[in-house]
Enzyme design. Structure first.
Site, PDB file in Angstrom:
ATOM      1  CG  HIS A 443      -1.592  -1.290   1.509  1.00 15.14           C
ATOM      2  ND1 HIS A 443      -1.812  -1.767   2.792  1.00 15.14           N
ATOM      3  CD2 HIS A 443      -2.055  -2.239   0.674  1.00 15.14           C
ATOM      4  CE1 HIS A 443      -2.385  -2.949   2.727  1.00 15.14           C
ATOM      5  NE2 HIS A 443      -2.546  -3.268   1.458  1.00 15.14           N
ATOM      6  N   PRO A 444       1.707   1.476  -0.979  1.00 15.84           N
ATOM      7  CG  PRO A 444       2.800   1.485  -3.045  1.00 15.84           C
ATOM      8  CD  PRO A 444       2.070   0.592  -2.097  1.00 15.84           C
TER       9      PRO A 444
END
Lengths: 510, 147
Positions: A443-444
């Site tokens: 989840h950047p």
């Protein structure tokens, strides 16, 4: 239609109302909404197009086909962190676990107060979330198909009185083939490639696959389209054919790593100096448990339950099972020790814990690496290392409560826990980022963050660039801080909002 | 697989995989093909890192055991690897951890290895192919309509 390399003869030069770079959680919903409104939409997707027929439950095969760099994308810092990124039609949603959670309520308040995003109202967001949940068939994982590993872990958590439950997932009639992260072979998971994209195509959108955007075309302070080139499916190198799309609106939705990289390479939309900065990820550790008895057949939902007792402190536990070739990598041993544990694979369970609210920040930079690859700089700070340890200790405690004989952790000095005594020793110990054997993250977010101040943000709350008219950025990069949970639903919600603003903009000009 | 020689690859595979009871032996040639394909699909740096780790492992073998890695008996090679992996120095630990990624994957992805462990991907694929999941929504039953 979805066009593969074989469907395109020579160079392409065309016009459209909207051109979108990327077909994931940001680009897919925008394509569907705007094509549905009757606009001509073109999507450029760097990855290939795969369907359930191609999804063969083979992790390595899927890494090589549908992940960037065959899932070898690693952050530079302490510790090295594996950060898997999807590269296919549907983006990372095609290869994620299907967890579909709304962001935590306090996070929106933080966005209002810290980022000046008061235009994003809770009521509006809830309406969009509700719509998305219906569209994506979101419901809690079915305990009947979840598998024994998850049931065992939850039983342990309940025994300890921890807050826990079954995760909401965007899956319809899921029968637990255990392969969400390698492409859902039954078509149950409602990732963008099977939900938004087919609708967009039905409404007339064209998706060019194996097509890398190279530059935003700019005229008089306005974005007027995209130029790019087609790439060879095997080598990823340009195959000699080019594409030029002239459009009234241009959307960049290449994800929180590649969107800023793209802008940095072109030196665009960065008057704030914030492009590439503020990288947030959810660093994760895992715990592997060994039981006396088998934990059932390999079928099950890989990520179907959670323990959120410490979500307020930024620790979420989510997880389930993985195939042997991935399981063997989670064991911090080689040779005979690895082999003897792997022969007990049916008696083992694995679970993950993520730092869902992190104090660490990283950066995406152009390091001039070979090929089309950014550098990701990220170092885990002390408090986050502490959270990772607390999460791992908690997982071990839950496993022991569920009857595990041994638990294996990724912290050097605590690889093997044989019981509560070892657990207490680990709890009391001081750990450093360098002690972690193998860390992954997901989840950047945040690298082109939205905000109310052009000096501190890259886009407005509408996702339109502060610097360039008719240019929108909409993917994980605009999410200014962690939503406290898996972000796919929040990215899609922002994309739905953004589509509305683009619709307003296009109808005003016509 | 040009990052290491065939003999070195065989030594590494044997040291990482061990001899899991009841499972087939390592297949250096077959697994080398996969490893080559995996490196080709990934970041070019990874192949270089694999090469460097192999080299460093051999230097560490001299420093810690006083003998070359090739001259250690299989048991001693595994012990050395586990010592390295258990190190609290991240650079030394990395030398042991990183090569494990392609080496272990190349072994446990083999169907003749995964199936006896209970993971039969081909059978699951066949079963999943029979499923038909449409995006149509089920209509509510008539009784509910009436109520």
């Amino acid at each position: 239609m979805i066009l593969g390399p074989g469907d395109v003869k020579g160079d392409v030069s065309r016009g459209a109302d909207v051109v979108i770079i990327g077909s994931g959680a940001g680009g897919g919903p925008i394509a569907r909404e705007l094509a549905g409104e009757g606009y001509s939409v073109v999507v450029l997707e760097e990855g290939g197009y795969f369907t359930r027929e191609d999804f063969n439950l083979d992790p390595a095969d899927s890494y090589m086909k549908m992940y960037r760099d065959a899932c070898q994308t690693i952050t530079l810092g302490v510790p090295f962190i594996l950060l898997p990124l999807g590269k296919t039609v549907g983006g990372t949603t095609t290869v994620n676990s299907g967890t579909a959670l709304r962001m935590l309520r306090p996070v929106l308040k933080k966005w209002h107060m810290t980022h000046g995003l008061t235009d994003i109202a809770e009521e509006e967001l809830n309406l969009i979330y509700g719509h998305l949940e219906e569209f994506l068939f979101v419901k809690r994982a079915d305990p009947e198909v979840a598998g024994k590993v998850a049931a065992t872990f939850l039983a342990g958590a309940e025994k300890l009185g921890l807050s826990c439950g079954w995760l909401p997932r965007n899956a319809k009639e899921c029968e637990g083939f255990g392969s969400c992260a390698f492409g859902c072979p039954s078509g149950s998971k409602q990732s963008v490639d099977v939900s938004f994209i087919p609708d967009a195509v039905k409404s007339g959108a064209d998706i060019y696959t194996r097509c890398r955007a190279e530059a935003i075309r700019v005229k008089g302070g306005r974005a007027v389209g995209v130029s790019g080139y087609f790439v060879d499916p095997v080598t990823g190198r340009p195959d000699g054919r080019r594409i030029e799309v002239e459009a009234a609106v241009t959307v960049l939705a290449a994800g929180a790593i590649y969107s800023p990289y793209f802008l940095l390479k072109q030196g665009l939309a960065n008057s704030s100096g914030q492009v590439g900065k503020n990288l947030q990820i959810h660093p994760a550790t895992q715990s592997v448990a060994l039981f006396d008895e088998p934990l059932g057949p390999p079928k099950g939902i890989p990520q179907c339950c959670y323990v959120d007792e410490f979500k307020g402190e930024g620790i979420m536990l989510e997880g389930g099972t993985v195939p042997p070739e991935i399981h063997s990598l989670a064991l911090p041993f080689a040779g005979r020790r690895n082999a003897s544990l792997m022969t007990s694979y049916p008696n083992m369970g694995i679970f993950g814990g993520m730092v869902s609210e992190s104090d660490s920040w990283g950066r995406v930079v152009d390091l001039h690496r070979p090929g089309y690859r950014p550098g990701m700089l990220y170092t885990l700070r002390g408090r986050d290392v502490g959270k990772a340890k607390v999460g791992t200790v908690l997982m071990a405690e839950i496993w022991f409560a569920a009857g595990a004989k041994k638990v294996f952790t990724p912290f050097a000095g605590h690889y093997e826990l044989a019981g509560p005594r070892d657990l207490r020793r680990m709890e009391r110990s001081r750990v450093r980022a360098t002690d972690i054997f193998g860390m992954s993250a997901y989840h950047p977010l945040g690298t082109c963050r939205m905000g109310g101040d052009p000096e501190w943000s890259v886009v407005k709350h509408t996702c339109e660039s502060w610097d360039l008219e008719d240019f929108y950025i909409c993917d994980g990069s605009v999410i200014p801080s962690s939503p406290g949970v898996n972000p796919q639903l929040t990215i899609m919600a922002m994309a739905m909002r953004c589509a509305g603003f683009i619709d307003d903009r296009l109808s005003a000009s016509s | 697989m040009k990052a290491v020689s065939r003999q070195q690859l065989q030594e590494l595979l044997a040291a990482y995989v061990g001899e899991p009871e009841g499972l087939p032996p390592i297949d250096p040639d077959g697994q080398a093909d996969f490893i080559a394909e995996y490196f080709a699909a990934g970041a070019p740096e990874l192949k270089a890192v694999f090469f460097l780790c192999n080299l460093s492992l051999r230097i560490l073998s001299f420093l810690l055991e006083g003998r070359s890695f090739s001259r250690l008996d299989p048991e001693a090679r595994q012990e050395l690897l586990n010592r390295i992996i258990a190190s609290r120095n991240p650079l030394i630990r990395g030398i042991g951890v990183l090569p494990g990624l392609p080496l272990l994957m190349s072994y446990y992805r083999r169907p003749d290895v995964a199936v006896p462990l209970g993971f039969d991907a081909a059978a699951l694929k066949k079963e999943s192919d029979l499923r038909v999941v449409s995006r149509d929504r089920d209509l509510p039953p008539k009784q509910e309509d009436a109520s």
